[in-house]
Design a protein around this motif. Structure first.
Motif, short mmCIF file in Angstrom:
data_model
loop_
_atom_site.label_atom_id
_atom_site.label_comp_id
_atom_site.label_asym_id
_atom_site.label_seq_id
_atom_site.Cartn_x
_atom_site.Cartn_y
_atom_site.Cartn_z
N THR A 60 15.49 81.12 -44.03
CA THR A 60 15.28 79.69 -43.95
C THR A 60 16.61 79.00 -44.25
N ARG A 61 16.71 77.76 -43.84
CA ARG A 61 17.93 77.01 -44.14
C ARG A 61 18.09 76.80 -45.64
N ALA A 62 16.98 76.90 -46.38
CA ALA A 62 17.04 76.77 -47.84
C ALA A 62 17.52 78.06 -48.51
N GLY A 63 17.55 79.17 -47.77
CA GLY A 63 18.10 80.40 -48.31
C GLY A 63 17.12 81.50 -48.66
N THR A 64 15.88 81.44 -48.20
CA THR A 64 14.98 82.58 -48.42
C THR A 64 15.16 83.57 -47.28
N LEU A 65 14.87 84.81 -47.57
CA LEU A 65 15.08 85.90 -46.60
C LEU A 65 13.84 86.77 -46.52
N ALA B 263 13.77 85.55 -52.58
CA ALA B 263 13.71 84.10 -52.76
C ALA B 263 15.13 83.56 -52.71
N GLU B 264 15.26 82.27 -52.69
CA GLU B 264 16.57 81.64 -52.63
C GLU B 264 17.53 82.29 -53.63
N GLY B 265 18.71 82.56 -53.18
CA GLY B 265 19.71 83.19 -54.04
C GLY B 265 21.07 83.13 -53.40
N HIS B 266 22.04 83.81 -53.99
CA HIS B 266 23.42 83.85 -53.51
C HIS B 266 24.00 82.44 -53.38
N ASP B 267 23.61 81.58 -54.34
CA ASP B 267 24.06 80.20 -54.30
C ASP B 267 25.56 80.05 -54.41
N LEU B 268 26.23 80.96 -55.11
CA LEU B 268 27.68 80.86 -55.25
C LEU B 268 28.36 80.89 -53.89
#
Length: 181
Positions: free
Chosen positions: A105-110, A119-124
């Motif tokens: 997703t564009r929010a970062g879920t895989l 879940a959303e991660g790898h924010d750095l």
């Protein structure tokens, strides 16, 4: 930490990628920590625990879906097949995925084809691309502001020169106003 800095100095993949605004978290989810690995010209370098082997011919993707992450990323050719198999959506629609395919997703879920989900991660990593995109968006504004400052500086210099000339000619009164002639 020193090893990570050395890898970055040696050409980490993250430094070779750029992504359209709004897709930074999707790219971070799709690639994860793989972006930290350096890109090398040889198969094995005993000084690194992981790396991208640039001389591998990954070929062209067999097909590229309309929702493929490949459409939103500028990356070395070796990533084209992998990025072509990553589908980007706003919300996971639960579709079946072919082996090797991922949905982000564009929010970062895989979600991978085999059912593995993150879940959303790898924010750095995402934040680095977001910051780079913000800087790119600001560059034209900075250039315009610098031009305006230069223009105002030139106008100020002209005004100062005119005042100096008026003072030299005795055209200004003691209170700083130009005398009437």
């Amino acid at each position: 930490r020193a090893q990570k800095q050395q890898q970055r100095a040696d050409g980490a993949l993250i430094d070779a990628l750029s992504v359209d605004p709004g897709y930074e978290r999707a790219l971070a989810a799709a690639l994860g920590r793989d972006v930290e690995a350096p890109m090398l010209d040889k198969e094995h370098d005993p000084g690194t625990s992981s790396h991208w082997w640039q001389s591998v011919d990954t070929g062209q993707p067999e097909s590229v879906a309309d929702d493929s992450l490949l459409h939103y990323v500028r990356a070395p050719a070796l990533l084209a097949p992998r990025l072509a198999r990553v589908h980007v959506v706003e919300v996971d629609d639960g579709r079946a995925l072919s082996p090797g395919h991922r949905l982000v997703t564009r929010a970062g879920t895989l979600r991978r084809w085999d059912g593995y989900c993150v879940a959303e991660g790898h924010d750095l990593f995402a934040e680095q691309w977001i910051a780079a995109n913000r800087i790119d968006a600001l560059r034209p504004l900075i250039a315009a502001a610098e031009a305006a400052v230069a223009e105002q500086g030139a106008a100020l210099a002209l005004a100062q020169n005119q005042l100096t000339a008026a003072d030299a000619a005795g055209l200004r009164s003691p209170r700083g106003r130009t005398a009437c002639m």
